[in-house]
Design a protein around this motif. Structure first.
Motif, PDB file in Angstrom:
ATOM      1  N   ALA A  97      18.646  73.031  34.528  1.00 48.57           N
ATOM      2  CA  ALA A  97      17.424  73.773  34.228  1.00 48.57           C
ATOM      3  C   ALA A  97      16.488  73.720  35.426  1.00 48.57           C
ATOM      4  O   ALA A  97      16.382  72.676  36.087  1.00 48.57           O
ATOM      5  N   GLU A  98      15.814  74.813  35.699  1.00 45.73           N
ATOM      6  CA  GLU A  98      14.864  74.879  36.811  1.00 45.73           C
ATOM      7  C   GLU A  98      13.644  74.018  36.505  1.00 45.73           C
ATOM      8  O   GLU A  98      12.993  74.190  35.472  1.00 45.73           O
ATOM      9  N   ALA A  99      13.325  73.090  37.376  1.00 40.26           N
ATOM     10  CA  ALA A  99      12.188  72.204  37.156  1.00 40.26           C
ATOM     11  C   ALA A  99      10.870  72.962  37.093  1.00 40.26           C
ATOM     12  O   ALA A  99       9.934  72.545  36.395  1.00 40.26           O
ATOM     13  N   ALA A 100      10.781  74.081  37.805  1.00 37.99           N
ATOM     14  CA  ALA A 100       9.527  74.830  37.860  1.00 37.99           C
ATOM     15  C   ALA A 100       9.199  75.526  36.548  1.00 37.99           C
ATOM     16  O   ALA A 100       8.029  75.796  36.257  1.00 37.99           O
ATOM     17  N   THR A 101      10.223  75.801  35.739  1.00 40.02           N
ATOM     18  CA  THR A 101       9.992  76.592  34.533  1.00 40.02           C
ATOM     19  C   THR A 101      10.442  75.908  33.249  1.00 40.02           C
ATOM     20  O   THR A 101      10.217  76.434  32.167  1.00 40.02           O
ATOM     21  N   LYS A 109      13.573  66.109  25.209  1.00 44.11           N
ATOM     22  CA  LYS A 109      14.899  65.918  24.614  1.00 44.11           C
ATOM     23  C   LYS A 109      15.852  65.233  25.585  1.00 44.11           C
ATOM     24  O   LYS A 109      16.632  64.358  25.205  1.00 44.11           O
ATOM     25  N   VAL A 110      15.781  65.640  26.855  1.00 42.69           N
ATOM     26  CA  VAL A 110      16.675  65.053  27.851  1.00 42.69           C
ATOM     27  C   VAL A 110      16.359  63.579  28.055  1.00 42.69           C
ATOM     28  O   VAL A 110      17.258  62.729  28.101  1.00 42.69           O
ATOM     29  N   VAL A 111      15.088  63.256  28.155  1.00 36.25           N
ATOM     30  CA  VAL A 111      14.691  61.856  28.344  1.00 36.25           C
ATOM     31  C   VAL A 111      15.018  61.040  27.089  1.00 36.25           C
ATOM     32  O   VAL A 111      15.475  59.891  27.182  1.00 36.25           O
ATOM     33  N   THR A 153      18.571  69.342  37.986  1.00 39.67           N
ATOM     34  CA  THR A 153      18.775  68.144  37.167  1.00 39.67           C
ATOM     35  C   THR A 153      17.579  67.197  37.196  1.00 39.67           C
ATOM     36  O   THR A 153      17.741  66.001  37.024  1.00 39.67           O
ATOM     37  N   ALA A 154      16.379  67.734  37.406  1.00 39.50           N
ATOM     38  CA  ALA A 154      15.217  66.857  37.593  1.00 39.50           C
ATOM     39  C   ALA A 154      15.012  65.899  36.416  1.00 39.50           C
ATOM     40  O   ALA A 154      14.892  64.685  36.607  1.00 39.50           O
ATOM     41  N   ALA A 155      14.971  66.432  35.195  1.00 41.61           N
ATOM     42  CA  ALA A 155      14.737  65.579  34.030  1.00 41.61           C
ATOM     43  C   ALA A 155      15.901  64.617  33.808  1.00 41.61           C
ATOM     44  O   ALA A 155      15.707  63.427  33.521  1.00 41.61           O
ATOM     45  N   SER A 157      18.139  63.532  36.059  1.00 45.89           N
ATOM     46  CA  SER A 157      18.196  62.528  37.129  1.00 45.89           C
ATOM     47  C   SER A 157      17.144  61.447  36.925  1.00 45.89           C
ATOM     48  O   SER A 157      17.408  60.259  37.139  1.00 45.89           O
ATOM     49  N   ALA A 158      15.943  61.866  36.522  1.00 48.72           N
ATOM     50  CA  ALA A 158      14.870  60.894  36.293  1.00 48.72           C
ATOM     51  C   ALA A 158      15.212  59.965  35.142  1.00 48.72           C
ATOM     52  O   ALA A 158      14.984  58.746  35.197  1.00 48.72           O
ATOM     53  N   ALA A 159      15.795  60.531  34.066  1.00 50.71           N
ATOM     54  CA  ALA A 159      16.165  59.713  32.916  1.00 50.71           C
ATOM     55  C   ALA A 159      17.280  58.738  33.272  1.00 50.71           C
ATOM     56  O   ALA A 159      17.256  57.565  32.872  1.00 50.71           O
ATOM     57  N   LYS A 160      18.264  59.197  34.041  1.00 49.10           N
ATOM     58  CA  LYS A 160      19.368  58.321  34.424  1.00 49.10           C
ATOM     59  C   LYS A 160      18.901  57.240  35.405  1.00 49.10           C
ATOM     60  O   LYS A 160      19.391  56.104  35.369  1.00 49.10           O
ATOM     61  N   ALA A 161      17.962  57.568  36.266  1.00 53.45           N
ATOM     62  CA  ALA A 161      17.386  56.532  37.133  1.00 53.45           C
ATOM     63  C   ALA A 161      16.655  55.497  36.291  1.00 53.45           C
ATOM     64  O   ALA A 161      16.712  54.291  36.560  1.00 53.45           O
ATOM     65  N   GLY A 162      15.996  55.963  35.247  1.00 59.23           N
ATOM     66  CA  GLY A 162      15.335  55.049  34.321  1.00 59.23           C
ATOM     67  C   GLY A 162      16.324  54.166  33.587  1.00 59.23           C
ATOM     68  O   GLY A 162      16.054  52.983  33.336  1.00 59.23           O
ATOM     69  N   LEU A 163      17.493  54.705  33.256  1.00 53.07           N
ATOM     70  CA  LEU A 163      18.520  53.924  32.565  1.00 53.07           C
ATOM     71  C   LEU A 163      19.022  52.783  33.446  1.00 53.07           C
ATOM     72  O   LEU A 163      19.258  51.669  32.966  1.00 53.07           O
ATOM     73  N   LEU A 164      19.149  53.057  34.732  1.00 49.87           N
ATOM     74  CA  LEU A 164      19.567  52.001  35.659  1.00 49.87           C
ATOM     75  C   LEU A 164      18.502  50.908  35.729  1.00 49.87           C
ATOM     76  O   LEU A 164      18.815  49.714  35.689  1.00 49.87           O
TER      77      LEU A 164
END
Length: 264
Positions: A97-101, A109-111, A153-155, A157-164
């Motif tokens: 999904a485009e982060a801008a829109t 939901k992704v997080v 993959t902004a949301a 990637s951020a969620a997966k970085a948080g999981l780590l």
């Protein structure tokens, strides 16, 4: 390639979220083949039961984004097996999904699926594991996107970085009774993901990986077995990379394309 040595988890019980298809089903089958009792959780029942070596996983419907449902899934596994030794937090994913829109609802939901749900399931599992002889092992299935985000993959990637980060924090708090580890999974050849790799069956994508191929689900499943067994009893808070060496740097790929017969 020699077949992997069998890890015996007879007498132990495992819960795999998102365990009815794709990577999750492969992980569940690996645990069944190792002798463990297995429960798989997902929002919908599988078309066919998840089975291996004549043994079948127990299915329970649960949307792990709901903390109460997550706790109920863990309670059901503990009640069914009388213990819970392993939790594999596999449920996750996101369309590009485009982060801008992208909408706030999409991001939530992704997080919720990729970060908050693993937290909720792990919390409930810890309450069981810390009270039983032998403790337990929590395994969080992450992604290379946590380390190297890709466009769209902004949301995620951020969620997966948080999981780590969550993995490392829980490893500090819950040791020594409960070990918490993370697997950085690379590109995995699953039925759902195959369409994303192109009409060549992923050959072009595989050429960017040092090992020369995409991961098979069993590659990740075998890593889960190792993190679940006594062979890894001193491994805690680790990030185990199962990505074939990552990806070649862009400048290397560009040079290889321009000079295909050169070396170095």
């Amino acid at each position: 390639m020699h077949p992997p040595q069998r890890i015996d988890l007879t007498g132990r019980a495992a819960l795999v979220t998102g365990g009815t298809k794709g990577l999750g089903a492969a992980i569940a089958r690996a645990f069944l083949a190792s002798g463990a009792e297995v429960m798989v959780g997902a929002r919908g029942a599988p078309a066919e039961p998840v089975s291996a070596d004549g043994r079948t996983a127990v299915f329970r419907a649960a949307d792990v984004r709901d903390p109460e449902a997550a706790a109920g899934l863990v309670a059901a596994a503990a009640a069914r097996f009388g213990r819970l030794d392993v939790l594999v937090n596999n449920a996750g994913g996101s369309p590009d999904a485009e982060a801008a829109t992208v909408s706030p609802r999409f991001v939530e939901k992704v997080v919720a699926l990729n970060l908050l749900a693993p937290f909720s399931v792990a919390q409930a599992a810890n309450l069981v594991m810390r009270e039983q002889p032998g403790g337990g092992s929590v395994i969080n299935i992450g992604s290379v996107s946590a380390h190297v985000p890709q466009p769209g993959t902004a949301a995620y990637s951020a969620a997966k970085a948080g999981l780590l980060g969550l993995t490392r924090a829980l490893a500090l708090e819950w040791a020594p009774r409960v070990r918490v580890n993370h697997i950085t999974a690379g590109l995995v050849r699953t039925e759902r993901a195959a369409a994303l790799y192109g009409e060549d069956g992923g050959a072009a994508v595989a050429s960017t990986v040092p090992m020369g191929r995409l991961a098979e689900p069993q590659d990740v499943a075998h890593a889960c077995l190792w993190l679940a067994c006594d062979l890894s009893s001193y491994v805690n808070g680790a990030d185990l990379a199962v990505h074939g060496g990552g990806e070649f740097p862009a400048r290397h790929l560009a040079r290889r394309t321009a000079f295909p017969f050169s070396s170095g």
